[in-house]
Design a protein around this motif. Structure first.
Motif, PDB file in Angstrom:
ATOM      1  N   PHE A  85       0.835  -1.197   0.000  1.00 31.70           N
ATOM      2  CA  PHE A  85       0.000   0.000   0.000  1.00 31.70           C
ATOM      3  C   PHE A  85       0.871   1.250   0.000  1.00 31.70           C
ATOM      4  CE2 PHE A  85      -2.563  -3.395   1.498  1.00 31.70           C
ATOM      5  CZ  PHE A  85      -3.858  -3.115   1.085  1.00 31.70           C
ATOM      6  N   VAL A  86       0.442   2.225  -0.806  1.00 33.43           N
ATOM      7  CA  VAL A  86       1.128   3.521  -0.854  1.00 33.43           C
ATOM      8  C   VAL A  86       0.110   4.576  -0.464  1.00 33.43           C
ATOM      9  CG1 VAL A  86       2.433   5.143  -2.268  1.00 33.43           C
ATOM     10  CG2 VAL A  86       2.618   2.686  -2.708  1.00 33.43           C
ATOM     11  N   ILE A  87       0.480   5.447   0.502  1.00 30.86           N
ATOM     12  CA  ILE A  87      -0.473   6.449   0.949  1.00 30.86           C
ATOM     13  C   ILE A  87       0.091   7.857   0.780  1.00 30.86           C
ATOM     14  CG2 ILE A  87      -1.264   4.759   2.665  1.00 30.86           C
ATOM     15  CD1 ILE A  87      -0.467   6.729   4.831  1.00 30.86           C
ATOM     16  N   GLN A  88      -0.836   8.787   0.562  1.00 30.95           N
ATOM     17  CA  GLN A  88      -0.517  10.213   0.523  1.00 30.95           C
ATOM     18  C   GLN A  88      -1.515  10.934   1.422  1.00 30.95           C
ATOM     19  OE1 GLN A  88      -0.755  10.874  -3.808  1.00 30.95           O
ATOM     20  NE2 GLN A  88       1.434  11.248  -3.807  1.00 30.95           N
ATOM     21  N   THR A  89      -1.003  11.654   2.421  1.00 36.47           N
ATOM     22  CA  THR A  89      -1.843  12.496   3.272  1.00 36.47           C
ATOM     23  C   THR A  89      -1.521  13.939   2.901  1.00 36.47           C
ATOM     24  OG1 THR A  89      -0.156  12.212   4.997  1.00 36.47           O
ATOM     25  CG2 THR A  89      -2.131  10.882   5.179  1.00 36.47           C
ATOM     26  N   ARG A 115       4.180   8.326   0.157  1.00 33.55           N
ATOM     27  CA  ARG A 115       4.739   9.156  -0.914  1.00 33.55           C
ATOM     28  C   ARG A 115       4.221  10.577  -0.730  1.00 33.55           C
ATOM     29  NH1 ARG A 115       7.040   7.341  -5.620  1.00 33.55           N
ATOM     30  NH2 ARG A 115       7.324   9.580  -5.912  1.00 33.55           N
ATOM     31  N   ASN A 116       4.655  11.185   0.347  1.00 32.36           N
ATOM     32  CA  ASN A 116       4.260  12.558   0.637  1.00 32.36           C
ATOM     33  C   ASN A 116       5.292  13.558   0.143  1.00 32.36           C
ATOM     34  OD1 ASN A 116       1.665  12.384   1.773  1.00 32.36           O
ATOM     35  ND2 ASN A 116       2.500  11.639   3.706  1.00 32.36           N
ATOM     36  N   ASP A 117       5.976  13.191  -0.941  1.00 35.40           N
ATOM     37  CA  ASP A 117       6.961  14.087  -1.574  1.00 35.40           C
ATOM     38  C   ASP A 117       6.267  14.902  -2.665  1.00 35.40           C
ATOM     39  OD1 ASP A 117       6.558  11.614  -2.848  1.00 35.40           O
ATOM     40  OD2 ASP A 117       8.498  11.673  -3.857  1.00 35.40           O
ATOM     41  N   VAL A 118       5.218  15.630  -2.255  1.00 31.87           N
ATOM     42  CA  VAL A 118       4.419  16.414  -3.205  1.00 31.87           C
ATOM     43  C   VAL A 118       4.306  17.858  -2.717  1.00 31.87           C
ATOM     44  CG1 VAL A 118       3.086  14.578  -4.308  1.00 31.87           C
ATOM     45  CG2 VAL A 118       2.404  15.379  -2.070  1.00 31.87           C
ATOM     46  N   PRO A 119       4.482  18.833  -3.616  1.00 28.08           N
ATOM     47  CA  PRO A 119       4.497  20.249  -3.228  1.00 28.08           C
ATOM     48  C   PRO A 119       3.211  20.744  -2.579  1.00 28.08           C
ATOM     49  CG  PRO A 119       5.414  19.976  -5.435  1.00 28.08           C
ATOM     50  CD  PRO A 119       4.822  18.654  -5.040  1.00 28.08           C
ATOM     51  N   VAL A 120       2.065  20.131  -2.901  1.00 27.07           N
ATOM     52  CA  VAL A 120       0.786  20.614  -2.373  1.00 27.07           C
ATOM     53  C   VAL A 120       0.760  20.583  -0.844  1.00 27.07           C
ATOM     54  CG1 VAL A 120      -0.434  18.382  -2.426  1.00 27.07           C
ATOM     55  CG2 VAL A 120      -1.718  20.510  -2.710  1.00 27.07           C
ATOM     56  N   GLN A 149       7.608  18.009   2.734  1.00 25.81           N
ATOM     57  CA  GLN A 149       7.569  16.873   1.819  1.00 25.81           C
ATOM     58  C   GLN A 149       8.412  15.751   2.417  1.00 25.81           C
ATOM     59  OE1 GLN A 149       7.934  17.465  -2.444  1.00 25.81           O
ATOM     60  NE2 GLN A 149       7.870  19.677  -2.162  1.00 25.81           N
ATOM     61  N   GLN A 150       7.912  14.528   2.324  1.00 28.02           N
ATOM     62  CA  GLN A 150       8.657  13.395   2.870  1.00 28.02           C
ATOM     63  C   GLN A 150       8.177  12.094   2.242  1.00 28.02           C
ATOM     64  OE1 GLN A 150       7.168  14.453   6.837  1.00 28.02           O
ATOM     65  NE2 GLN A 150       6.365  12.366   7.044  1.00 28.02           N
ATOM     66  N   LYS A 151       8.994  11.083   2.314  1.00 27.97           N
ATOM     67  CA  LYS A 151       8.591   9.745   1.895  1.00 27.97           C
ATOM     68  C   LYS A 151       9.356   8.727   2.727  1.00 27.97           C
ATOM     69  CE  LYS A 151      11.789   9.463  -2.085  1.00 27.97           C
ATOM     70  NZ  LYS A 151      11.865   9.170  -3.535  1.00 27.97           N
ATOM     71  N   GLY A 194       3.790   5.569  -7.900  1.00 27.33           N
ATOM     72  CA  GLY A 194       4.595   4.524  -8.526  1.00 27.33           C
ATOM     73  C   GLY A 194       4.022   3.961  -9.805  1.00 27.33           C
ATOM     74  N   TYR A 195       2.719   4.140 -10.031  1.00 23.11           N
ATOM     75  CA  TYR A 195       2.084   3.550 -11.208  1.00 23.11           C
ATOM     76  C   TYR A 195       0.729   4.221 -11.410  1.00 23.11           C
ATOM     77  CZ  TYR A 195       0.517  -0.143 -14.443  1.00 23.11           C
ATOM     78  OH  TYR A 195       0.078  -0.838 -15.553  1.00 23.11           O
TER      79      TYR A 195
END
Length: 391
Positions: free
Chosen positions: A119-123, A151-156, A164-166, A197-198
């Motif tokens: 599982f990949v999560i973004q908060t 995968r919280n390496d997103v500018p938003v 940003q972090q992962k 990732g996909y």
């Protein structure tokens, strides 16, 4: 609990179910405000709207989690994730799917993608980020997964005052995995691939090309990891060439072709598709099928016109490379360009290219990314196949 009261004049979208409340729609706040805390929201006449989390640093000051006066706790998130999983199972998405699609699953600013047992999560907001431990606990309880990665390496996130972090949210695991899709296998780089990732949202659309590519010479642009191109080869294309500006993407696409033993049919080149398509059209190159799957051209309303110009230009160039009676497969993932506007842009491109079109299919994203009427951001992917003929 702190209470947020809305102004008398607010957007109808709130009454109609949209969970976003902008700062300029708030009349007053009664009680202490701590970013990320749960608050109750009321209309101007003090009727209850819902319960959500607050962040005064964000333009969207409150995101509603529920329209009921229910407890927002660990069990709340467990139940929401369980409900989302039951929905996916009912509509046939179990092996790989978007398990949580933010607002469409009443979990604003949360994305969870399921790849087999990983599982990949973004908060993507502060309020949701504070519930990350509860979300991880729920995933472990419901699925007993082999691994969870953020995968919280997103500018938003920076708009919410977050960094940003992962990294791993479970015991470490090999983040290079292989998934199955439509009878094919694909490498997924959970740690470094784009987004999570996909791109699961095109999994149904990739099946839609199976009849038009049989025996065809196919060109694909913005190929990323080669999924459309490899599907084309799998469905009987005579030859397939995929283009992407990224050397890394081309290397991974080539690995995917080799994994499926289709590298004798499909090849990839690292080039700028915008430039190459223009040159090849002048040279008179022709293909039976041209597939275009560009990245989002804009994420701001100010640049919508620029995005439309980009979509028109790339589709015009693609059409000029198609044999009379061939097919254009084209997508847009820019959620600010709504479906009607996208179709108008394709029509303008056809006019300038002196082509006439006949629609084969027009679809959105896969159904594990559900569309909720009234929430435009959930209706973001446009996928079109048209027959292209000379005028």
């Amino acid at each position: 609990m702190t209470k947020v009261f809305l102004k008398k004049k607010i957007a109808h979208r709130i009454a109609n179910g949209h969970p976003w409340i902008f700062a300029n729609e708030v009349d007053r706040i009664d009680g202490p405000v701590t970013s990320g805390d749960t608050v109750d929201v009321f209309f101007h006449d003090e009727k209850f709207v819902g319960r959500g989390y607050i962040n005064p640093k964000s333009q969207i000051i409150v995101r509603l989690l529920t329209r009921k006066k229910e407890q927002v706790d660990d069990n709340f998130f467990h139940q929401r994730i369980a409900d989302a999983w039951n929905y996916r199972k009912h509509i046939g998405y179990t092996e790989n799917c978007r398990l949580i699609f933010g607002e469409a699953d009443e979990m604003p600013a949360l994305i969870i993608d399921k790849f087999n047992d990983y599982f990949v999560i973004q908060t993507l907001s502060l309020g949701m980020d504070k519930w990350k431990p509860a979300i991880v606990k729920a995933l472990q309880s419901i699925f007993n997964p082999k691994g969870i990665y953020e995968r919280n390496d997103v500018p938003v996130r920076e708009l919410e005052g977050l960094s940003q972090q992962k990294g791993f949210l479970s015991d470490p695991f090999d983040t290079n995995i292989v998934i199955n899709e439509n009878g094919l296998e694909f490498h997924v780089d959970i740690e470094n691939g784009q987004k999570t990732g996909y791109f699961l949202d095109q999994q149904d659309n990739r099946r839609a090309i199976q009849h038009i590519v049989k025996g065809a010479d196919v060109l694909g642009a913005f190929t990323y990891t080669g999924t459309f191109e490899i599907h084309a080869a799998h469905y009987g294309a005579k030859s397939v060439l995929g283009l992407d500006i990224s050397e890394n993407a081309v290397a991974q696409a080539t690995r995917n072709a080799q994994l499926n033993k289709l590298d004798h049919i499909v090849k990839f080149e690292a080039v700028n598709a915008f430039d190459v398509l223009k040159v090849w059209a002048k040279e008179g190159r022709q293909y039976d099928v041209v597939m275009l799957d560009p990245p989002a051209f804009t994420k701001s309303r100010e640049n919508i016109q620029k995005a439309i110009t980009g979509y028109k230009e790339i589709n015009l160039r693609g059409m000029k490379l198609i044999k009379n009676g061939g097919y254009l497969v084209t997508s847009s993932c820019t959620n600010l360009v709504q479906p009607e506007l996208f179709l108008q842009t394709i029509e303008m491109a056809a006019k300038d290219a002196r082509k006439k079109l006949r629609q084969v299919t027009f679809q959105a994203q896969a159904s594990d990314h559900p569309i909720v009427w009234g929430m435009e951001n959930t209706n973001y992917l446009k996928f079109l196949i048209v027959e292209v003929r000379d005028r």
